[in-house]
Design an enzyme around this catalytic site. Structure first.
Site, PDB file in Angstrom:
ATOM      1  N   HIS A  96      -3.301 -29.489  20.938  1.00  0.00           N
ATOM      2  CA  HIS A  96      -2.796 -29.696  19.588  1.00  0.00           C
ATOM      3  C   HIS A  96      -3.071 -28.347  18.971  1.00  0.00           C
ATOM      4  O   HIS A  96      -4.297 -27.819  19.029  1.00  0.00           O
ATOM      5  CB  HIS A  96      -3.763 -30.765  18.858  1.00  0.00           C
ATOM      6  CG  HIS A  96      -3.400 -30.977  17.365  1.00  0.00           C
ATOM      7  ND1 HIS A  96      -2.891 -32.208  16.989  1.00  0.00           N
ATOM      8  CD2 HIS A  96      -3.205 -30.151  16.303  1.00  0.00           C
ATOM      9  CE1 HIS A  96      -2.788 -32.083  15.606  1.00  0.00           C
ATOM     10  NE2 HIS A  96      -2.938 -30.813  15.260  1.00  0.00           N
ATOM     11  N   HIS A  98      -3.996 -25.091  17.487  1.00  0.00           N
ATOM     12  CA  HIS A  98      -5.114 -24.725  16.642  1.00  0.00           C
ATOM     13  C   HIS A  98      -5.554 -23.286  16.767  1.00  0.00           C
ATOM     14  O   HIS A  98      -5.134 -22.458  17.602  1.00  0.00           O
ATOM     15  CB  HIS A  98      -6.395 -25.288  17.135  1.00  0.00           C
ATOM     16  CG  HIS A  98      -6.870 -25.443  18.537  1.00  0.00           C
ATOM     17  ND1 HIS A  98      -6.222 -26.160  19.454  1.00  0.00           N
ATOM     18  CD2 HIS A  98      -7.582 -24.307  19.083  1.00  0.00           C
ATOM     19  CE1 HIS A  98      -6.543 -25.691  20.533  1.00  0.00           C
ATOM     20  NE2 HIS A  98      -7.498 -24.702  20.550  1.00  0.00           N
TER      21      HIS A  98
HETATM   22  P1  5GP Z   1      -9.052 -24.109  23.278  1.00  0.00           P
HETATM   23  O1  5GP Z   1      -9.571 -23.965  24.528  1.00  0.00           O
HETATM   24  O2  5GP Z   1      -7.986 -25.110  23.455  1.00  0.00           O
HETATM   25  O3  5GP Z   1      -8.384 -22.762  22.482  1.00  0.00           O
HETATM   26  O4  5GP Z   1     -10.075 -24.517  22.054  1.00  0.00           O
HETATM   27  C1  5GP Z   1     -10.486 -25.835  21.913  1.00  0.00           C
HETATM   28  C2  5GP Z   1     -11.842 -25.894  21.105  1.00  0.00           C
HETATM   29  O5  5GP Z   1     -11.868 -26.942  20.668  1.00  0.00           O
HETATM   30  C3  5GP Z   1     -12.844 -25.429  21.876  1.00  0.00           C
HETATM   31  O6  5GP Z   1     -13.558 -24.175  21.187  1.00  0.00           O
HETATM   32  C4  5GP Z   1     -13.856 -26.717  21.779  1.00  0.00           C
HETATM   33  O7  5GP Z   1     -15.256 -26.334  21.481  1.00  0.00           O
HETATM   34  C5  5GP Z   1     -13.178 -27.336  20.430  1.00  0.00           C
HETATM   35  N1  5GP Z   1     -13.422 -28.646  20.584  1.00  0.00           N
HETATM   36  C6  5GP Z   1     -12.912 -29.678  21.499  1.00  0.00           C
HETATM   37  N2  5GP Z   1     -13.280 -30.930  21.258  1.00  0.00           N
HETATM   38  C7  5GP Z   1     -13.872 -30.815  20.046  1.00  0.00           C
HETATM   39  C8  5GP Z   1     -14.184 -31.852  18.789  1.00  0.00           C
HETATM   40  O8  5GP Z   1     -14.210 -33.191  19.311  1.00  0.00           O
HETATM   41  N3  5GP Z   1     -14.560 -31.588  17.734  1.00  0.00           N
HETATM   42  C9  5GP Z   1     -14.687 -30.206  17.310  1.00  0.00           C
HETATM   43  N4  5GP Z   1     -15.104 -29.883  16.124  1.00  0.00           N
HETATM   44  N5  5GP Z   1     -14.357 -29.029  18.347  1.00  0.00           N
HETATM   45  C10 5GP Z   1     -13.917 -29.526  19.417  1.00  0.00           C
HETATM   46 ZN    ZN Z   2      -2.598 -34.042  18.134  1.00  0.00          ZN
END
Ligand code: 5GP
Ligand code: ZN
Length: 112
Positions: A96, A98
């Site tokens: 999703h 972000h």
């Molecule tokens: P990506 O690696 O996809 O760029 O970043 C995903 C981020 O989401 C990671 O930094 C991870 O710590 C964070 N994250 C994953 N699950 C959760 C959650 O349930 N709550 C929150 N607040 N952060 C999450």
């Molecule tokens: Zn979503």
């Protein structure tokens, strides 16, 4: 849809919110990698940056407006970093869209 960030938007998974309006939500990252580590997301489900197009890009502009406001609120006057990880090679783990708003320390470049 089995999406943890959609569940956070819906309030089904708790989060520490730092900003919310009709289209954007910002909350603290669960595993911070900097003193300030906030995720800024569209409330609507967009899977990744590869799925941004003219039908949904207005919220992306708004996300960057919100990020600038949050950065000021967090006192990141000396700079900060905004990161988007896209797809497998980009290191995206949550499908999703972000943006990581990171601050409170010096960041290296190029990123690893
Ligand atoms: P990506 O690696 O996809 O760029 O970043 C995903 C981020 O989401 C990671 O930094 C991870 O710590 C964070 N994250 C994953 N699950 C959760 C959650 O349930 N709550 C929150 N607040 N952060 C999450
Ligand atoms: Zn979503």
């Amino acid at each position: 849809m089995d999406c943890i960030f959609c569940k956070i938007v819906a309030g089904e998974i708790p989060s520490t919110k730092v900003y919310e309006d009709d289209t954007v939500l910002a909350f603290k990252d669960l595993n911070p990698t900097a003193p300030v580590h906030i995720l800024v997301i569209p409330k609507t489900h967009i899977a990744s940056a590869a799925d941004i197009d003219e039908s949904n890009s207005a919220v992306i502009a708004h996300i960057f407006e919100v990020a600038a406001v949050i950065a000021k609120e967090q006192g990141l006057d000396d700079g900060f970093r905004i990161v988007n990880n896209c797809g497998e090679l980009g290191g995206q783990t949550v499908k999703h869209l972000h943006f990581h708003l990171l601050g409170g320390r010096k960041f290296d470049w190029p990123a690893g």
